[in-house]
Every structure is written in C-alpha cells, then in structure tokens.
Design a protein around this motif. Structure first.
Motif, PDB file in Angstrom:
ATOM      1  N   VAL A  42       0.852  -1.186   0.000  1.00 15.18           N
ATOM      2  CA  VAL A  42       0.000   0.000   0.000  1.00 15.18           C
ATOM      3  C   VAL A  42       0.887   1.236   0.000  1.00 15.18           C
ATOM      4  CG1 VAL A  42      -2.050  -1.020   1.061  1.00 15.18           C
ATOM      5  CG2 VAL A  42      -0.203  -0.163   2.527  1.00 15.18           C
ATOM      6  N   LYS A  43       0.274   2.360  -0.214  1.00 17.68           N
ATOM      7  CA  LYS A  43       0.998   3.620  -0.375  1.00 17.68           C
ATOM      8  C   LYS A  43       1.758   4.039   0.864  1.00 17.68           C
ATOM      9  CE  LYS A  43      -3.136   6.353   0.754  1.00 17.68           C
ATOM     10  NZ  LYS A  43      -3.922   5.156   1.152  1.00 17.68           N
ATOM     11  N   GLN A  69      -7.268  -2.421  -3.889  1.00 13.61           N
ATOM     12  CA  GLN A  69      -6.375  -2.609  -2.753  1.00 13.61           C
ATOM     13  C   GLN A  69      -6.315  -1.353  -1.902  1.00 13.61           C
ATOM     14  OE1 GLN A  69      -2.609  -4.191  -4.308  1.00 13.61           O
ATOM     15  NE2 GLN A  69      -3.746  -5.081  -5.997  1.00 13.61           N
ATOM     16  N   GLY A  70      -5.877  -1.531  -0.641  1.00 17.45           N
ATOM     17  CA  GLY A  70      -5.717  -0.390   0.249  1.00 17.45           C
ATOM     18  C   GLY A  70      -7.001   0.401   0.394  1.00 17.45           C
ATOM     19  N   GLU A  71      -6.884   1.715   0.297  1.00 16.48           N
ATOM     20  CA  GLU A  71      -8.046   2.600   0.422  1.00 16.48           C
ATOM     21  C   GLU A  71      -8.709   2.893  -0.917  1.00 16.48           C
ATOM     22  OE1 GLU A  71      -7.352   5.467   4.175  1.00 16.48           O
ATOM     23  OE2 GLU A  71      -5.890   5.802   2.563  1.00 16.48           O
ATOM     24  N   SER A  72      -8.169   2.333  -1.992  1.00 13.14           N
ATOM     25  CA  SER A  72      -8.764   2.566  -3.315  1.00 13.14           C
ATOM     26  C   SER A  72      -9.970   1.668  -3.544  1.00 13.14           C
ATOM     27  CB  SER A  72      -7.718   2.326  -4.408  1.00 13.14           C
ATOM     28  OG  SER A  72      -6.731   3.350  -4.391  1.00 13.14           O
ATOM     29  N   GLY A  73     -10.797   2.044  -4.508  1.00 13.73           N
ATOM     30  CA  GLY A  73     -12.015   1.309  -4.785  1.00 13.73           C
ATOM     31  C   GLY A  73     -11.785   0.139  -5.716  1.00 13.73           C
ATOM     32  N   ALA A 212      -2.487  -3.518   4.150  1.00 12.46           N
ATOM     33  CA  ALA A 212      -1.794  -4.523   3.327  1.00 12.46           C
ATOM     34  C   ALA A 212      -2.014  -5.874   4.001  1.00 12.46           C
ATOM     35  CB  ALA A 212      -0.309  -4.200   3.222  1.00 12.46           C
ATOM     36  N   GLN A 213      -3.031  -6.579   3.563  1.00 14.71           N
ATOM     37  CA  GLN A 213      -3.501  -7.754   4.288  1.00 14.71           C
ATOM     38  C   GLN A 213      -2.960  -9.075   3.755  1.00 14.71           C
ATOM     39  OE1 GLN A 213      -7.688  -7.761   5.263  1.00 14.71           O
ATOM     40  NE2 GLN A 213      -7.769  -5.531   5.321  1.00 14.71           N
ATOM     41  N   ASN A 214      -1.955  -9.015   2.873  1.00 14.84           N
ATOM     42  CA  ASN A 214      -1.262 -10.214   2.419  1.00 14.84           C
ATOM     43  C   ASN A 214      -2.212 -11.261   1.835  1.00 14.84           C
ATOM     44  OD1 ASN A 214       1.087 -11.784   1.974  1.00 14.84           O
ATOM     45  ND2 ASN A 214       0.654 -13.002   3.790  1.00 14.84           N
ATOM     46  N   LYS A 215      -3.058 -10.822   0.930  1.00 14.27           N
ATOM     47  CA  LYS A 215      -3.928 -11.783   0.265  1.00 14.27           C
ATOM     48  C   LYS A 215      -4.375 -11.227  -1.082  1.00 14.27           C
ATOM     49  CE  LYS A 215      -7.687 -10.256   3.334  1.00 14.27           C
ATOM     50  NZ  LYS A 215      -8.612 -10.707   4.405  1.00 14.27           N
TER      51      LYS A 215
END
Length: 304
Positions: A42-43, A69-73, A212-215
């Motif tokens: 993530v950023k 991913q992250g906070e993006s849609g 960043a949830q590693n999946k």
C-alpha cells in the motif's frame, strides 16, 4: 503530505498521498512523480517513503493505492489486475496534470517491484511520462509463467490455470472466494532470501500495515496475470529515459537485466552492491544510494 482521491477511466476511485516540497508555493510550477507500489503493498509503505524522499529534493510526488487494494475502490477486494494497475499509473498522471502547481510537461514515473513492471508498461504508450525509474523491478506475468528465477518450463503454469479455472467455477456456484497469501506466512532458513525478507517486511513491525492484508483473489487474479507481459513491445515503444535500480544480491535481478537488455532508449542500470530485493525498500544503507541516483536522474530529465 495531502490525502487525495481521483478516478480511473472506468470510474474506480483511487486513494493517494501527495508529498510536497517543504515551503512549496501554490503559485509555483514543479516537476512531479507518480509512484506505483509493489504487489500486495500500500501507499503507506515503500512507495510513500520514496515519495517523501523525492519531495525533500524538490519534486511533487504522488504515492497511491492500486485498484482493489488499500483505500482505493474496486471489487472484488484484493484482486491483482495488471491491466487495471497499468491504467492506475495513467490515472495518477491525469491527477498530477490537474494540479495547478505541477508542470504538466515535467512528469515522471517510479515503480517498485510489480509496480515497476506496471510503470514500464504504462510509460510505453503514455508519452506524458517523460522519464521512468524502476526499483527492484518485477514482471508479474513472467514470474507466473517462468517461475521466481525465470527457469521454469513454459508449461509449468498450465496446472495453476487449471486450478484457477476450477476455483472460479466453484465460486460461481456459491463457494467461498479463495484468498491466497501474497508473501509466505511462514518461512524457514532454507527459503529464498528475498521471500524471507518479504515475510519480514510485510508481516512484522518492520513495515506491516493494516491495509496490506497479504492476500489476493486467486482465481480472478491468476487468469489476468497469466497473459500479461510488462515488456511486450518494449523495444519499439519505450522511448523515454530509463533508470533501472536493482540489488546485486536480489534473486529478482533477472527482470531488471532483461529490461535493460531489451530497452533501446537512453538507459542506465544501477546495481546497488550487497542489496537484496527488499533492502531497497527501507534499509538506509541501500535505499539512500538509490534515492540519490533517482533524484539525480529525475533532475536531469525533468528539471534540466
């Protein structure tokens, strides 16, 4: 640093952090860099660190979360879509060009790990990007087809695609979505160094982040990654100045040397001696050497 959002062509909303030079003038005109993060990252991790260091050297830098991913849609969550990630880089350039204090003719791109491959692919057909840097470059499609070291036979990935097809069929019939780990959840001393380092970077206090949830979504991601090649037509289409930064001890070095051998533009390969893949993310001894060279490169080609 300013938190921002901006759209992609297909209307996903991306989240980013814009790092500004200290004392920057809203009425000024600055060179800018779009920074693409590694796969599964993530950023707030390596991309944000490089963006902040570039801002210290007078650049406006945008680190952003990839689609899904992250906070993006984007749905489904945790999908690794190379084609969307290439478009994300272009969307980041769109956003930078919209800023009054960015010189639209002085925009560069920096991609890390998988983000490096995506930045290469985007730059080939987006000539708004005037200079390109990769750090610990990784071509997701090549890795899928040829293995971590690039030595697997081309047929080895067919079994994975068959498994992905069965899984997608099961999910279409109501089975739970299978989320595969991005980096090893457990490692031992015989594991490849870069994979041991990836575990430490993403899954310990070194750089762990809740976003960043590693999946990643296995079935849908595999079918998109398998046919992707970040370097397709690179000999013909990449004309912008190129700086490739890689660790001399990285098992992923072959991606960088392949790109260097194929690219025909003004190019340079910087081998950071003693560094492995992840060392360039945040280890000062190696990262500082990379940042110094990158800042000099962008200064030469974006500032003049």
């Amino acid at each position: 640093m300013q938190h921002v959002t901006f759209p992609t062509d297909d209307r996903r909303i991306l989240a980013g952090d814009v790092y500004l030079p200290e004392g920057s003038d809203e009425n000024g005109s600055y060179p800018a860099i779009a920074v693409a993060h590694p796969g599964g990252a993530v950023k707030e991790q390596a991309a944000g660190l490089y963006a902040s260091r570039l801002a210290e050297r007078g650049f406006i830098a945008l680190a952003f979360d990839a689609s899904y991913q992250g906070e993006s849609g984007g749905e489904p969550r945790f999908m690794e879509d190379p084609y969307a990630r290439v478009e994300d880089v272009r969307a980041a350039v769109d956003y930078l060009q919209s800023l009054d204090h960015v010189d639209a003719e002085r925009i560069g791109a920096l991609g890390m790990c998988a983000g490096g491959g995506y930045a290469v692919n985007a730059t080939m057909t987006d000539h708004r990007i005037k200079a390109l840097t990769t750090v610990s470059m990784f071509n997701t499609g090549s890795s899928f087809r040829r293995g971590w070291f690039g030595l697997d036979p081309d047929s080895a990935f067919v079994a994975t695609l068959e498994q992905a097809a069965k899984q997608r069929t099961a999910e279409a019939q109501g089975a739970e979505t299978f989320l595969a780990p991005y980096v090893p959840t457990e490692v031992d001393e015989i594991a490849i160094r870069d994979l041991r380092d990836a575990h430490e970077y993403y899954l310990t206090e070194r750089a762990q982040h809740p976003n960043a949830q590693n999946k990643f979504v296995f079935a849908r991601s595999a079918s998109k990654i398998a046919g992707f090649d970040a370097f397709h037509l690179v000999e013909d289409l990449l004309t912008q100045p190129l700086l490739i930064v890689a660790g001399s001890e990285a098992s992923t070095l072959w991606y960088s040397t392949e790109l260097y051998s194929r690219a025909r533009s003004n190019k340079k390969l910087l081998l950071v001696q003693g560094s492995a893949h992840m060392d360039l993310y945040d280890v000062p001894e190696y990262m500082n050497k990379a940042i110094a060279e990158i800042a000099s490169f962008f200064t030469e080609h974006l500032v003049g």
